[in-house]
Design an enzyme around this catalytic site. Sequence first.
Site, PDB file in Angstrom:
ATOM      1  N   GLY A 120       0.873  -1.393  -0.007  1.00 43.59           N
ATOM      2  CA  GLY A 120       0.171  -0.086  -0.170  1.00 43.59           C
ATOM      3  C   GLY A 120       0.926   1.037  -0.045  1.00 43.59           C
ATOM      4  O   GLY A 120       1.548   1.475   0.879  1.00 43.59           O
ATOM      5  N   ILE A 124      -0.295   6.057   5.118  1.00 46.22           N
ATOM      6  CA  ILE A 124       0.357   5.117   6.357  1.00 46.22           C
ATOM      7  C   ILE A 124       1.332   4.692   5.686  1.00 46.22           C
ATOM      8  O   ILE A 124       2.716   4.843   6.115  1.00 46.22           O
ATOM      9  CB  ILE A 124      -0.554   4.166   6.892  1.00 46.22           C
ATOM     10  CG1 ILE A 124      -1.694   4.940   7.384  1.00 46.22           C
ATOM     11  CG2 ILE A 124       0.352   3.251   7.640  1.00 46.22           C
ATOM     12  CD1 ILE A 124      -2.513   3.973   8.323  1.00 46.22           C
ATOM     13  N   ASP A 246     -13.936   8.661  11.736  1.00 44.52           N
ATOM     14  CA  ASP A 246     -13.672   7.410  10.511  1.00 44.52           C
ATOM     15  C   ASP A 246     -15.002   6.479  10.649  1.00 44.52           C
ATOM     16  O   ASP A 246     -14.904   5.841   9.655  1.00 44.52           O
ATOM     17  CB  ASP A 246     -12.469   6.629  11.068  1.00 44.52           C
ATOM     18  CG  ASP A 246     -11.021   7.365  11.030  1.00 44.52           C
ATOM     19  OD1 ASP A 246     -11.148   8.581  10.645  1.00 44.52           O
ATOM     20  OD2 ASP A 246     -10.200   6.730  11.367  1.00 44.52           O
ATOM     21  N   HIS A 376      10.050  37.886   3.642  1.00 49.72           N
ATOM     22  CA  HIS A 376      11.632  37.651   2.982  1.00 49.72           C
ATOM     23  C   HIS A 376      12.618  37.416   4.166  1.00 49.72           C
ATOM     24  O   HIS A 376      12.958  38.207   4.910  1.00 49.72           O
ATOM     25  CB  HIS A 376      11.807  38.404   1.908  1.00 49.72           C
ATOM     26  CG  HIS A 376      13.080  37.952   1.137  1.00 49.72           C
ATOM     27  ND1 HIS A 376      13.234  36.887   0.276  1.00 49.72           N
ATOM     28  CD2 HIS A 376      14.254  38.351   1.382  1.00 49.72           C
ATOM     29  CE1 HIS A 376      14.588  36.785  -0.158  1.00 49.72           C
ATOM     30  NE2 HIS A 376      15.269  37.698   0.425  1.00 49.72           N
TER      31      HIS A 376
END
Length: 390
Positions: A120, A124, A246, A376
Site C-alpha cells: 500500500g 500510512i 472514521d 522575506h
Amino acid sequence: VLVHDGPLGGTCLNEGCIPTKAMCAMDAPDQNRKNEIIAQLQAGIAQLMRNKLITQVQGRARLAGPHSVEVAGQVYEGDAMIIATGSVSAYLPIPGAQSALDSAAMLNLDYVPQRLCIIGGGVIGLEFASIYRKFGSEVTVLEYCPNILPRFDTDLSKRLKAALVKRGIAIETSACVTAIEQGCVSWTKGDKAFTTQAGCVLMAVGRRPNLRSLNLDDLGIKYTPRGIETDSDFQTNIPGVYAVGDITGGMMLAHVAAAQGRRALNHICGQSDGIDFSVVPAVVFTVPEVATVGKSEEECAGIDVAVGKANYRANGKAVASEEADGWCKVLADKADGRILGVHIMGAHASDIIHEAAVLVALGATTKNARDIIHAHPTLSEVLYSAIPNV
Ligand code: NAI
C-alpha cells in the site's frame, strides 16, 4: 459521559498521528521516548476531562436505545449521543495476510528490520517508508494503483515518488500482491510474477470503520460497510444519534473528525456554524513532506484552469537552509482568478499549506493573493511565486 474501551486519545494519540511524528523526529527507534510523548499528551487530555467535569466510563458501549447506552450491564441515558468509534486496519483477503503487521503493531517494533516490504503506497505506507528508510531499512513499497497516493494530484504524487526513490526507497506501482509466505511477498505486474523477500511486512491498504458490537441493526441506524450514514450535521437517521470521524467512512483525518464533532455539538445545541467541509488541508509526513488543499488538477477537469508552479531551489530560504528539494503548484480558475487548489512537496509544506487553505476557503483570487506582502526570506514565498498569472 465519555465511554471508551481503550486509552484516552484514540488512534491519533496512541497509534497514529502522534507516535509517527515522534518517530519522524528520531534517528533510531526509541520506544521510551515515544511512550513518554504519548503519556504527556494523555495527561493533558485527562486534566481537560476533569476540568470539564466529564464522567469517564471504561468499557465497550452497546447502544441500548436512541437515548441509552449499556456498558457492562450498566445503562447510561442522554438526550443526545455521538458515536465516534473510529476505524481499524483493513487486511487484504490473500493467503498469509495475517502474518503482516498493521501500523499499530509497527509502532511497537523495538528493532529495525533489515528489509521492510510495505503493501500500500497510501498515506500510512509512505510515512512508514520514510521513517524506516531513515532508520536504515531497505524499504520496498508495493502499490496497486498506477500512482502512489492515488487520490492526490497526479503531478504531486509523481514528484513525491521521484523524491522517495532518490532517497533509496524502492516503489513498485500497478503491483498486485497475491500472497505472503514466510517473509516472501508474491505480487504480479501485468502478466509477470515477482517476489520480494522481507523480514517484516506492513499491511497499509486502508482502514475500515469500527462498527463492531455497537448494535446498530437493533436500533435501525443506517450504515454500509463504508460506515454509518449521516446528514450534513452528522446526525444519523435516528434523531439525537450522531456519528463523527472514521466511523462515517469519509476522510479519515483527525482534524476532519474534530470538525465534524464541533458541527454535531453545534446542532445538538441548536447553533449553526460555517465550517467548510469542502476545504480540508491534508498532509503526508514523508521526507519530503507533502501537503494539499482544494482541487487536484484532475478534479479541475472541465474548468479552464491556470497552473502556476515554483521550485524550492529558486527560494533563498530553502537554499540557505539546505532544504531545496521541493515544489509548489497553484491552480486558479481562468474565468475569475479564484484559487482552486494548492499542492506542495517540500520542507514545512505542512505549515505553508494553511495560507493556501485560507485563500481557497475565502474564495481569494490570484490578484488578492499577489497583493499580500510575504516576508522575506521564508519558504512561504514559494507559494507566492507559484501564483499563476490570471
Ligand atoms: P490509504 O487509502 O491512504 O492508502 C491505501 C493504499 O493501499 C492505496 O494507495 C491503495 O491503492 C493501496 N492498495 C489497496 N489495495 C492494495 C493491494 N491489493 N495491493 C497494493 N496496494 C493496495 O490508506 P492508509 O494509508 O492505510 O491510511 C488509512 C487512513 O488513515 C487514510 O484515510 C489516511 O488518510 C489516514 N491517515 C492520515 C495520515 C495523515 O493525515 N498524515 C497519516 C496516516 C493515515
